[in-house]
Write an enzyme that holds these catalytic residues in place. Sequence first.
Site, short mmCIF file in Angstrom:
data_model
loop_
_atom_site.label_atom_id
_atom_site.label_comp_id
_atom_site.label_asym_id
_atom_site.label_seq_id
_atom_site.Cartn_x
_atom_site.Cartn_y
_atom_site.Cartn_z
N GLY A 73 30.94 -38.91 -47.92
CA GLY A 73 30.98 -39.76 -49.11
C GLY A 73 30.00 -39.28 -50.18
N PHE A 74 29.89 -40.09 -51.21
CA PHE A 74 29.07 -39.70 -52.37
C PHE A 74 27.59 -39.56 -51.98
CE2 PHE A 74 26.74 -42.08 -55.87
CZ PHE A 74 26.36 -40.92 -56.54
N ILE A 75 26.97 -40.65 -51.53
CA ILE A 75 25.55 -40.56 -51.18
C ILE A 75 25.37 -39.72 -49.92
CG2 ILE A 75 23.48 -41.88 -50.51
CD1 ILE A 75 24.49 -44.22 -52.19
N ASP A 116 32.83 -38.89 -40.19
CA ASP A 116 33.45 -39.49 -41.36
C ASP A 116 34.97 -39.41 -41.20
OD1 ASP A 116 32.37 -39.73 -44.67
OD2 ASP A 116 34.48 -39.86 -44.14
N GLY A 167 35.66 -40.75 -48.45
CA GLY A 167 34.91 -39.52 -48.69
C GLY A 167 35.88 -38.35 -48.72
N LEU A 188 25.91 -44.71 -43.07
CA LEU A 188 26.36 -44.96 -44.45
C LEU A 188 27.84 -45.32 -44.49
CD1 LEU A 188 24.71 -41.82 -46.07
CD2 LEU A 188 23.97 -44.15 -46.46
N THR A 214 35.77 -53.30 -41.26
CA THR A 214 35.06 -52.01 -41.20
C THR A 214 33.56 -52.24 -41.22
OG1 THR A 214 36.84 -50.94 -42.41
CG2 THR A 214 34.73 -49.79 -42.39
N ALA A 266 22.57 -48.44 -44.20
CA ALA A 266 22.76 -48.63 -45.64
C ALA A 266 23.29 -50.03 -45.90
CB ALA A 266 23.76 -47.61 -46.16
N TYR A 291 32.11 -58.79 -49.37
CA TYR A 291 31.38 -57.52 -49.20
C TYR A 291 29.90 -57.80 -48.95
CZ TYR A 291 29.28 -53.03 -50.42
OH TYR A 291 28.54 -51.87 -50.40
#
Length: 319
Positions: A13-15, A34, A39, A79, A98, A120, A152
């Site tokens: 993913g991004f981070i 992952d 991602g 994450l 999830t 995270a 969320y």
Amino acid sequence: MHSKPIVVTGGAGFIGSHLTDRLLEAGETVIVVDDLSTGSRSNLALAERNPRFHFHACKVSECADLESLVAGASMVVHLAAAVGVERVMRSPIQTIETNLGETEIVLAAASKSRTPVLLASTSEVYGKSSQPEFSEADDLLIGPSTLGRWSYACSKLMDEFLAMAYHRERGVPVRIVRFFNTVGPRQTGAYGMVIPRFVAAARAGDPVRVYGDGLQSRCFCHVADSVEAVIRLMRSAEAVGQVVNVGNDQPVQIRELAERVIHATRSPSPVELVPYASVFGPGFEDMRHRKPSLKLLERLTGFRPRRTLDEILRDLSGS
Ligand code: UDP
């Protein structure tokens, strides 16, 4: 730092991919788990060239050797999660399942080997709080369960409670990071995040769509700063058992942000104000302001993010 590998879930993913790159650069061995649901393998293009990088293309819950990977690791950075306001609104069941299920599995695996976990979480957990700055010990003000957005925040908050419970009851060394708005290269706008969307619209010459009156504000942190903060927290023994904000504390209003993106990309795009209801349906709640207190981060790590919004926009617009 350690000879054992570090497991990064959500590392494509991004981070996660930026964190993976930095850990590899620091001489670590990194195992990414992952499922590539949000991602992408291209985020790991740099990492793939490193012999200390290993990739498992699966969900945490479907990773057959998860327990042994975790047992052999010096730390798990968890994450992997369903994120993004738009995605959460579109797929609430998947978000909740999830975020709860995968974290439970990571913590249960870590408890067998007492492997440290960095979890995270998100500034969404502060909800609609109107405090000028959000501190980790603050009360949280989350909206009703009839409004999907808050699922969320609640799912990540339950993750935090569960992590704390594993820390207290099972002795798992747990660190919790609440990420505030994070931006930088590789972030996609596909799940709602504002800056990549604004940059894409400005580049295409399309209207830059600002939701609501545009007077709501956020503080945007360059992902390189967020990753630096995370790595320092991973190394801080004092961070065990703590919840720590990670973000930048310089606010910008979203309407001003749109104008600054248009300027940075030298775009002719107009700004268009769009009512929340036309995007998310009736009753959508946004938070007016969101700014972290960084006192705890600074005390634990001696670090605070300093890259400015101008630097972030320069990085993204190539100007
Ligand atoms: N936003 C916007 N246009 C977009 C996407 C988001 O005006 O295309 C606004 C959104 O309503 C919020 C802010 O930008 O006030 C930040 O949104 P984002 O989803 O990036 O993060 P959030 O802080 O809401 O988690």
